[in-house]
Design a protein around this motif. Structure first.
Motif, PDB file in Angstrom:
ATOM      1  N   LYS A 112       7.766  11.291 -24.015  1.00 34.12           N
ATOM      2  CA  LYS A 112       7.014  12.559 -24.179  1.00 34.12           C
ATOM      3  C   LYS A 112       7.434  13.317 -25.426  1.00 34.12           C
ATOM      4  O   LYS A 112       6.613  13.931 -26.105  1.00 34.12           O
ATOM      5  CB  LYS A 112       7.190  13.454 -22.950  1.00 34.12           C
ATOM      6  CG  LYS A 112       8.638  13.782 -22.610  1.00 34.12           C
ATOM      7  CD  LYS A 112       9.065  13.164 -21.320  1.00 34.12           C
ATOM      8  CE  LYS A 112      10.574  13.124 -21.218  1.00 34.12           C
ATOM      9  NZ  LYS A 112      11.069  12.786 -19.925  1.00 34.12           N
TER      10      LYS A 112
ATOM     11  N   ILE B 250       6.176  20.343 -14.023  1.00 32.18           N
ATOM     12  CA  ILE B 250       6.237  19.069 -14.739  1.00 32.18           C
ATOM     13  C   ILE B 250       7.658  18.747 -15.189  1.00 32.18           C
ATOM     14  O   ILE B 250       7.858  17.927 -16.061  1.00 32.18           O
ATOM     15  CB  ILE B 250       5.236  19.040 -15.932  1.00 32.18           C
ATOM     16  CG1 ILE B 250       5.263  20.345 -16.712  1.00 32.18           C
ATOM     17  CG2 ILE B 250       3.846  18.711 -15.442  1.00 32.18           C
ATOM     18  CD1 ILE B 250       4.269  20.392 -17.873  1.00 32.18           C
TER      19      ILE B 250
ATOM     20  N   GLU C 240      17.696  15.196 -17.853  1.00 36.32           N
ATOM     21  CA  GLU C 240      17.687  14.514 -19.147  1.00 36.32           C
ATOM     22  C   GLU C 240      19.127  14.422 -19.650  1.00 36.32           C
ATOM     23  O   GLU C 240      20.002  15.154 -19.180  1.00 36.32           O
ATOM     24  CB  GLU C 240      16.874  15.328 -20.161  1.00 36.32           C
ATOM     25  CG  GLU C 240      15.404  15.451 -19.838  1.00 36.32           C
ATOM     26  CD  GLU C 240      14.655  14.142 -19.991  1.00 36.32           C
ATOM     27  OE1 GLU C 240      14.682  13.554 -21.069  1.00 36.32           O
ATOM     28  OE2 GLU C 240      14.048  13.698 -19.004  1.00 36.32           O
TER      29      GLU C 240
ATOM     30  N   ASP D 262      15.719  20.124 -19.784  1.00 32.25           N
ATOM     31  CA  ASP D 262      15.125  20.401 -18.468  1.00 32.25           C
ATOM     32  C   ASP D 262      15.134  21.894 -18.172  1.00 32.25           C
ATOM     33  O   ASP D 262      14.092  22.469 -17.868  1.00 32.25           O
ATOM     34  CB  ASP D 262      15.921  19.675 -17.376  1.00 32.25           C
ATOM     35  CG  ASP D 262      15.816  18.165 -17.484  1.00 32.25           C
ATOM     36  OD1 ASP D 262      14.679  17.666 -17.486  1.00 32.25           O
ATOM     37  OD2 ASP D 262      16.855  17.499 -17.568  1.00 32.25           O
TER      38      ASP D 262
ATOM     39  N   ASP E 258      11.507  19.958 -22.113  1.00 30.03           N
ATOM     40  CA  ASP E 258      10.864  18.756 -21.553  1.00 30.03           C
ATOM     41  C   ASP E 258       9.464  19.107 -21.011  1.00 30.03           C
ATOM     42  O   ASP E 258       8.492  18.401 -21.263  1.00 30.03           O
ATOM     43  CB  ASP E 258      11.771  18.199 -20.438  1.00 30.03           C
ATOM     44  CG  ASP E 258      11.165  17.014 -19.736  1.00 30.03           C
ATOM     45  OD1 ASP E 258      11.161  15.922 -20.328  1.00 30.03           O
ATOM     46  OD2 ASP E 258      10.688  17.178 -18.594  1.00 30.03           O
TER      47      ASP E 258
ATOM     48  N   GLY F 147       7.752  12.554 -10.464  1.00 26.06           N
ATOM     49  CA  GLY F 147       7.655  12.816 -11.898  1.00 26.06           C
ATOM     50  C   GLY F 147       8.668  12.060 -12.721  1.00 26.06           C
ATOM     51  O   GLY F 147       8.706  12.193 -13.935  1.00 26.06           O
TER      52      GLY F 147
HETATM   53  N1  HSE Z   1      14.183  15.047 -16.738  1.00 19.93           N
HETATM   54  C1  HSE Z   1      12.814  14.831 -16.421  1.00 19.93           C
HETATM   55  C2  HSE Z   1      12.528  15.659 -15.171  1.00 19.93           C
HETATM   56  C3  HSE Z   1      12.550  13.364 -16.195  1.00 19.93           C
HETATM   57  O1  HSE Z   1      13.468  16.173 -14.558  1.00 19.93           O
HETATM   58  O2  HSE Z   1      11.374  15.812 -14.803  1.00 19.93           O
HETATM   59  C4  HSE Z   1      11.142  12.942 -16.369  1.00 19.93           C
HETATM   60  O3  HSE Z   1      10.549  13.332 -17.537  1.00 19.93           O
END
Ligand code: HSE
Length: 442
Positions: free
Chosen positions: A106, A159, A191, A197, A202, A301
């Protein structure tokens, strides 16, 4: 029965998602071949080390991922190494060599997607990235295909699973932010850099991608407003709960008359809304189309096989699209800011222009006239108070005042907060959390 040549796949990266993708391709090979009308064969894997979760017997392995991008046998390069720079080089080299690309990255798509799509359009190859947003939830396909007949009015989603896990446990167990973050990291949700996060980066990557697909605008990650959850306190969660709301970290993008809102921030949501009831590490996205009305997509997710589910679905699309005209292989985005009709594509709005409702919490001295001064500042900015709570206190001491406002412009709220914080009666800063009812017309 399959009649076409096999599609030869090169997987780059054999970490969580790479190993999941390898295993799903192997385990479901017959089913996948039936759906694609041809087998999908793993021709080569590029990874710095083997992964004990994968049986790599008989697989051509290289330690140099660029070998995969140059391998003349390979039709599709699957980029699962993550990060920005090497991933960008790898994807551009694969495209330059005429290979289709599938990626779960992403950050790469949100930041370098315009360049990558342009290169792919010139070469007539496909770049697919379903796994980049909300892991296993097929939200990009939903936007592009299932909702293809709609004008998308808004979308809002949880998300980032880590952020939702933290808010859920702060709310349900009354635990502190740091304590729950440590658990999320131990469980492998976060992450590599947890600020991605918890500070919303993210989620902003993912929202940027969704908005581009929804509205056909260029990827504009740098214009996304991003606010994390690290400042949310147990007190705000409790106060919101008393008012009938749950605090969620949302990515929100609306199309308005003025432009496109692109924002990630903590949000009070009425408790009865489905999104408010998405708990733990799960993701969900609500999308409003003019024809279909509201639709909701929910699921995992992140994680090895949920994300692999999206990667393999993209591989199936590539296998099918390899037989079609290449000008239809990349999504049309108004790279130049001019759309296909020659009109200016809508602009992303500055955060000051967005309109929403607010929860405010401030500490004020409990003495005559304070509430009147607070209300007067809001009223001068045209801000209407919907609910107000002032806890009991001893006169002259600090007392929390909690307010919910009706919808107003962010610039008016910024000015009101500036004036409130300047009041001698108000101590410290004012906590502001935006409120979204996600009404059908919002
Ligand atoms: N670190 C991301 C989350 C993982 O917690 O959603 C998926 O993109």
């Amino acid at each position: 029965m399959t009649t076409l040549e096999p599609v030869k796949v090169g997987i780059c990266g054999l970490g969580t998602v790479g190993s999941g993708t390898f295993n799903v391709l192997m385990r479901n090979a017959d089913e996948i071949a039936r759906r694609a009308g041809r087998p999908l064969v793993v021709e080569q894997v590029g990874a710095r080390r083997d992964n004990p979760d994968c049986d790599l017997t008989g697989i051509n392995i290289t330690r140099d991922v660029f070998e995969v991008a140059r391998n003349p046998e390979i039709d599709v390069v699957v980029e699962l190494i993550g990060g920005y720079d090497v991933a960008r080089q790898l994807v551009l080299e694969a495209i330059d060599n005429g290979k289709h690309v599938v990626t779960a990255n992403k950050a790469l798509i949100a930041v370098h997607g315009n360049e990558i799509f342009q290169a792919a359009a010139e070469k007539g190859v496909i770049v697919a990235f379903e796994a980049a947003v909300a892991g296993g939830i097929p939200v990009i396909k939903s936007l592009r295909e299932g909702l293809g007949g709609n004008k998308i009015q808004w979308l809002a989603g949880i998300i980032n699973g880590t952020g939702n896990f933290i808010l859920t446990h702060m709310s349900e167990d009354g635990r502190d932010f740091d304590d729950v973050l440590a658990e999320a990291q131990a469980l492998g949700y976060a992450e590599a850099d947890p600020t991605f996060d918890v500070e919303g980066i993210d989620a902003a990557h993912k929202l940027t991608i969704l908005a581009s697909i929804a509205y056909g605008v260029p990827l504009q990650f740098e214009k996304a407003y991003t606010e994390g959850i690290s400042q949310i306190t147990s007190e705000d969660i409790e106060q919101a709960d008393n008012l009938g709301y749950t605090i969620k970290h949302l990515g929100i993008s609306c199309r308005t008359e003025e432009g496109i809102e692109l924002r990630v921030h903590p949000t009070l949501l009425p408790k009865q809304r489905l999104l408010a009831n998405v708990h733990g590490v799960k993701n969900a996205i609500e999308i409003m189309g003019d024809a279909v009305g509201p639709t909701l997509y929910y699921g995992a997710g992140a994680g090895a096989e949920p994300t692999a589910s999206a990667v393999v679905a993209d591989l199936l699309d590539v296998a099918r699209d390899m037989a079609t005209e290449h000008k239809y292989r990349t999504p049309y985005l108004a790279f130049s800011g001019i759309n296909e009709q020659g009109e200016a594509a809508p602009q992303v709005l500055p955060m000051e222009n967005i309109v929403t409702a607010y929860y405010l919490r401030l500490q004020a001295v409990d003495r005559p006239g304070v509430l009147a001064r607070v209300a007067s500042i809001l009223s001068e900015q045209g801000i209407s108070i919907e609910a107000l709570i002032q806890k009991e206190a001893t006169e002259g001491e600090l007392v929390p005042i909690i307010m919910m406002t009706h919808r107003t412009r962010e610039s008016s709220m910024n000015e009101a907060i500036r004036q409130l914080e300047a009041l001698a009666d108000v101590a410290g800063s004012v906590t502001r959390i935006r409120v979204e009812n996600l009404d059908d017309n919002a």
